[in-house]
Write an enzyme that holds these catalytic residues in place. Sequence first.
Site, PDB file in Angstrom:
ATOM      1  N   ARG A 110     -69.168  10.150  21.702  1.00  0.00           N
ATOM      2  CA  ARG A 110     -68.459   9.394  20.658  1.00  0.00           C
ATOM      3  C   ARG A 110     -68.656   7.906  20.931  1.00  0.00           C
ATOM      4  O   ARG A 110     -68.296   7.417  22.011  1.00  0.00           O
ATOM      5  CB  ARG A 110     -66.971   9.744  20.667  1.00  0.00           C
ATOM      6  CG  ARG A 110     -66.130   8.983  19.625  1.00  0.00           C
ATOM      7  CD  ARG A 110     -64.678   9.482  19.696  1.00  0.00           C
ATOM      8  NE  ARG A 110     -63.824   8.862  18.686  1.00  0.00           N
ATOM      9  CZ  ARG A 110     -63.188   7.713  18.838  1.00  0.00           C
ATOM     10  NH1 ARG A 110     -63.312   7.034  19.984  1.00  0.00           N
ATOM     11  NH2 ARG A 110     -62.418   7.225  17.880  1.00  0.00           N
ATOM     12  N   SER A 165     -61.415  18.086  13.124  1.00  0.00           N
ATOM     13  CA  SER A 165     -60.061  17.599  13.376  1.00  0.00           C
ATOM     14  C   SER A 165     -59.161  18.118  12.254  1.00  0.00           C
ATOM     15  O   SER A 165     -59.520  18.002  11.079  1.00  0.00           O
ATOM     16  CB  SER A 165     -60.009  16.069  13.343  1.00  0.00           C
ATOM     17  OG  SER A 165     -61.040  15.535  14.126  1.00  0.00           O
ATOM     18  N   LYS A 217     -58.249   5.447  20.440  1.00  0.00           N
ATOM     19  CA  LYS A 217     -58.686   5.517  19.041  1.00  0.00           C
ATOM     20  C   LYS A 217     -57.847   4.538  18.235  1.00  0.00           C
ATOM     21  O   LYS A 217     -56.627   4.735  18.079  1.00  0.00           O
ATOM     22  CB  LYS A 217     -58.521   6.951  18.524  1.00  0.00           C
ATOM     23  CG  LYS A 217     -58.917   7.157  17.066  1.00  0.00           C
ATOM     24  CD  LYS A 217     -58.918   8.654  16.732  1.00  0.00           C
ATOM     25  CE  LYS A 217     -58.800   8.938  15.244  1.00  0.00           C
ATOM     26  NZ  LYS A 217     -59.873   8.400  14.424  1.00  0.00           N
TER      27      LYS A 217
HETATM   28  C1  LIG Z   1     -62.095  17.469  19.744  1.00  0.00           C
HETATM   29  C2  LIG Z   1     -61.781  16.327  18.848  1.00  0.00           C
HETATM   30  N1  LIG Z   1     -60.676  16.385  18.086  1.00  0.00           N
HETATM   31  C3  LIG Z   1     -60.377  15.361  17.270  1.00  0.00           C
HETATM   32  C4  LIG Z   1     -61.211  14.258  17.195  1.00  0.00           C
HETATM   33  C5  LIG Z   1     -60.942  13.136  16.246  1.00  0.00           C
HETATM   34  O1  LIG Z   1     -61.940  13.143  15.237  1.00  0.00           O
HETATM   35  P1  LIG Z   1     -61.796  12.178  13.956  1.00  0.00           P
HETATM   36  O2  LIG Z   1     -60.478  12.486  13.340  1.00  0.00           O
HETATM   37  O3  LIG Z   1     -62.997  12.325  13.128  1.00  0.00           O
HETATM   38  O4  LIG Z   1     -61.753  10.754  14.596  1.00  0.00           O
HETATM   39  P2  LIG Z   1     -62.948  10.001  15.358  1.00  0.00           P
HETATM   40  O5  LIG Z   1     -63.093  10.643  16.704  1.00  0.00           O
HETATM   41  O6  LIG Z   1     -64.189  10.149  14.558  1.00  0.00           O
HETATM   42  O7  LIG Z   1     -62.469   8.587  15.466  1.00  0.00           O
HETATM   43  C6  LIG Z   1     -62.344  14.250  17.998  1.00  0.00           C
HETATM   44  N2  LIG Z   1     -63.211  13.222  17.977  1.00  0.00           N
HETATM   45  N3  LIG Z   1     -62.622  15.288  18.817  1.00  0.00           N
HETATM   46  C1  LIG Z   2     -60.834  10.572  19.579  1.00  0.00           C
HETATM   47  C2  LIG Z   2     -59.395  10.814  19.432  1.00  0.00           C
HETATM   48  N1  LIG Z   2     -58.916  11.552  18.386  1.00  0.00           N
HETATM   49  C3  LIG Z   2     -57.589  11.672  18.408  1.00  0.00           C
HETATM   50  S1  LIG Z   2     -56.874  10.860  19.698  1.00  0.00           S
HETATM   51  C4  LIG Z   2     -58.419  10.350  20.258  1.00  0.00           C
HETATM   52  C5  LIG Z   2     -58.603   9.506  21.467  1.00  0.00           C
HETATM   53  C6  LIG Z   2     -58.039  10.137  22.713  1.00  0.00           C
HETATM   54  O1  LIG Z   2     -58.292   9.308  23.805  1.00  0.00           O
HETATM   55  P1  LIG Z   2     -57.393   9.343  25.124  1.00  0.00           P
HETATM   56  O2  LIG Z   2     -57.641  10.662  25.784  1.00  0.00           O
HETATM   57  O3  LIG Z   2     -57.929   8.196  25.941  1.00  0.00           O
HETATM   58  O4  LIG Z   2     -55.976   9.136  24.703  1.00  0.00           O
END
Ligand SMILES: Cc1ncc(COP(=O)(O)OP(=O)(O)O)c(N)n1
Ligand SMILES: Cc1ncsc1CCOP(=O)(O)O
Length: 232
Positions: free
Chosen positions: A49, A128, A158
Amino acid sequence: MSAALDRLAGIDTRLYLVTDSAQCAEAGRTVAETVRSAVAGGVGIVQVRDKDIDDTEFLVLTREVVAAVAEAVAGTDRRVPVFLNDRVAVAGRLREEGTDVHIHVGQSDTPVAEVRALLGDAPLVGLSAAEDAEFAAARATGAVDLVGIGPVFDTTTKADAPAGIGPDRLGELVSQAGLPAVAIGGIDATRVPDLRGLGLIGVCVVSAICRAADPELAAAELLAAYGDGGAV
Ligand SMILES: Cc1ncc(COP(=O)(O)OP(=O)(O)O)c(N)n1
Ligand SMILES: Cc1ncsc1CCOP(=O)(O)O
Ligand SMILES: [Mg+2]
């Protein structure tokens, strides 16, 4: 549910690492070094990511991550899939080259049906989802292998994440999902015990590993705290 679980056979889903290039750099390592160490420590799924690079750079980064995973699992029978966050075109290019990559999309990303139309049936697809209607839609596609539910706790990783929903609400959502589910958001070794016994197939972390001094140790500590996830 069991058909979806069949597609995850052979994967240790308990600990899922989502990479953050900036956090790895701040910790003094590349993403690939972080992934190699974390997979050696027991991470069973990796998602690449990075919102700050273009597709060409993302392609290079993903190749490095795939190589790092291969190094970490060499000589074992571990199957550690690499997911790409969003980047369906990059995944298509890699799959055409014969690299076994998978996709995670969110509700505002490429629709799952489109992902399948572009990539076919073979790759795993994560989505998600955080409410009943989203789970129902995901099940109706017949094309989602696992859902990511969160944030379960507040997170700063995020930027556009809402507040954490907490373990109790997470447990309710997992039982509604009807699909294999992982939790994400603000999870660290101190909070992992609160996520046992909720019916999850695993927990996802970003900063708990990307910011750790020793990703291998951090992964091992997370797994020790999670154990078998509690009886489902
Ligand atoms: C395993 C997993 N779950 C949730 C997310 C979040 O995805 P998304 O809502 O598309 O947000 P971004 O990661 O794209 O900012 C994830 N990445 N992985
Ligand atoms: C990618 C993403 N989607 C929902 S929360 C998140 C970030 C989670 O990061 P952390 O484990 O550092 O709280
Ligand atoms: Mg997304």
